[in-house]
Scaffold this active site. Structure first.
Site, short mmCIF file in Angstrom:
data_model
loop_
_atom_site.label_atom_id
_atom_site.label_comp_id
_atom_site.label_asym_id
_atom_site.label_seq_id
_atom_site.Cartn_x
_atom_site.Cartn_y
_atom_site.Cartn_z
N SER A 24 0.84 -1.19 0.00
CA SER A 24 0.00 0.00 0.00
C SER A 24 0.88 1.25 0.00
O SER A 24 1.70 1.44 -0.91
CB SER A 24 -0.95 -0.05 1.19
N ASP B 190 -9.92 -5.61 -4.03
CA ASP B 190 -9.40 -4.56 -3.18
C ASP B 190 -10.29 -3.32 -3.31
O ASP B 190 -10.41 -2.75 -4.40
CB ASP B 190 -7.96 -4.23 -3.61
N HIS C 217 -7.76 -5.83 0.41
CA HIS C 217 -6.58 -4.98 0.52
C HIS C 217 -5.49 -5.59 1.40
O HIS C 217 -4.31 -5.29 1.19
CB HIS C 217 -6.99 -3.62 1.08
#
Length: 289
Positions: free
Chosen positions: A152, A224, A253
């Site tokens: 991320s 996600d 995610h």
């Protein structure tokens, strides 16, 4: 189904920026970072021996991290975690990599977990990462024996470090093209009203990835809700060879390592095998956590 915690964080950030704009206040990168200092777990609770580490960032801020050794020799995974969390939230990820037989080093950026300070600019995270790599060099770990693993927001930090201090390989999980793209994807109305285009944090991975000179493995869940997997497709198309991409069906995610099963585990082992020509990968166990 309610949105995931990271999704709520991005929405909260957007609302805060909107309120700041309406009140006439200026804003900057300091409102992007959603740090957490709460303690979720530690490696010993998951049966892993570890060393607690303190080290300075490139500009002298005291940072906290963990070094989790492995019994077998192998490349060191340097773990760059994402936003809205700290290293105590990533124990399950550490456990997974440890069960593969890999040593891992993970640290908190300034303002996250037990690390001191507060991130105010994009480059603050890069200074923190530089401090982590400097500490590892003092311990005898050269970048050629490291795999940078960024998730991320951490994918942006890992990519920046891969350009400045190239590792043996780079793994990006649920990366995004740029911070501005994320802002547009999450709240286009706020993007236009607040003026996200003027924010000083860009984390422009799409502009950087073409300069990558090391092997790349990219992983993304196709469900996600925080960072669309299409962003990985765009990044992957621009990245130079050698590269590989794993889209994990049904993964969100933060759960690709759990949902991906054999495909996720095999992707890691094959990636290390290609880099080191079986020098280390025969020691990897591939066991389920």
């Amino acid at each position: 189904m309610s949105p995931s915690h990271p999704a709520r964080v991005w929405n909260l950030i957007s609302v805060c920026l909107l309120l700041l704009a309406l009140s006439g206040c200026g804003f900057g990168t300091r409102y992007v970072f959603y740090s957490s200092r709460d303690v979720q777990s530690t490696p010993d609770r998951a049966g892993m021996a570890y060393e607690e580490v303190w080290f300075p960032s490139a500009d002298g801020v005291q940072l906290h991290g963990w070094y989790v050794p492995a019994e077998s020799p192998g490349p060191l995974v340097v773990f760059f975690h994402g936003n809205a969390a700290n290293i105590t939230h990533r124990v399950l990820n550490l456990h997974y990599l440890h069960n593969l037989g890999l040593p891992v080093f993970i640290f908190d950026y300034r303002g996250y977990g037990a690390s001191q300070g507060r991130p105010l600019q994009e480059r603050d995270l890069y200074r923190d990462a530089q401090g982590a790599l400097a500490w590892l060099r003092q311990r005898g770990w050269s970048p050629e024996r490291m795999i940078y693993f960024g998730r991320s927001l951490g994918a942006a930090v890992a990519l920046e470090m891969a350009l400045k201090q190239p590792p043996a390989g780079l793994v990006l999980e649920c990366p995004f093209t740029s911070l501005r793209d994320i802002a547009w994807e999450m709240t286009p109305f706020t993007y236009v009203l607040v003026g996200w285009w003027s924010i000083d944090a860009r984390f422009d991975n799409l502009a950087k990835i073409a300069r990558l000179s090391r092997p790349l493995l990219m992983v993304h869940g196709d469900r996600d809700r925080v960072i669309p997997h299409e962003m990985s497709l765009r990044l992957f198309a621009r990245a130079p060879d050698p590269k590989s991409l794993l889209l994990v069906p049904g993964a969100g995610h933060s759960d690709a390592h759990q949902v991906g099963g054999d495909s996720y585990r095999t992707a890691w082992i094959n990636f290390i095998d290609r880099i080191y020509k079986s020098k280390f990968s025969h020691n990897l166990t591939g066991q389920q956590p």
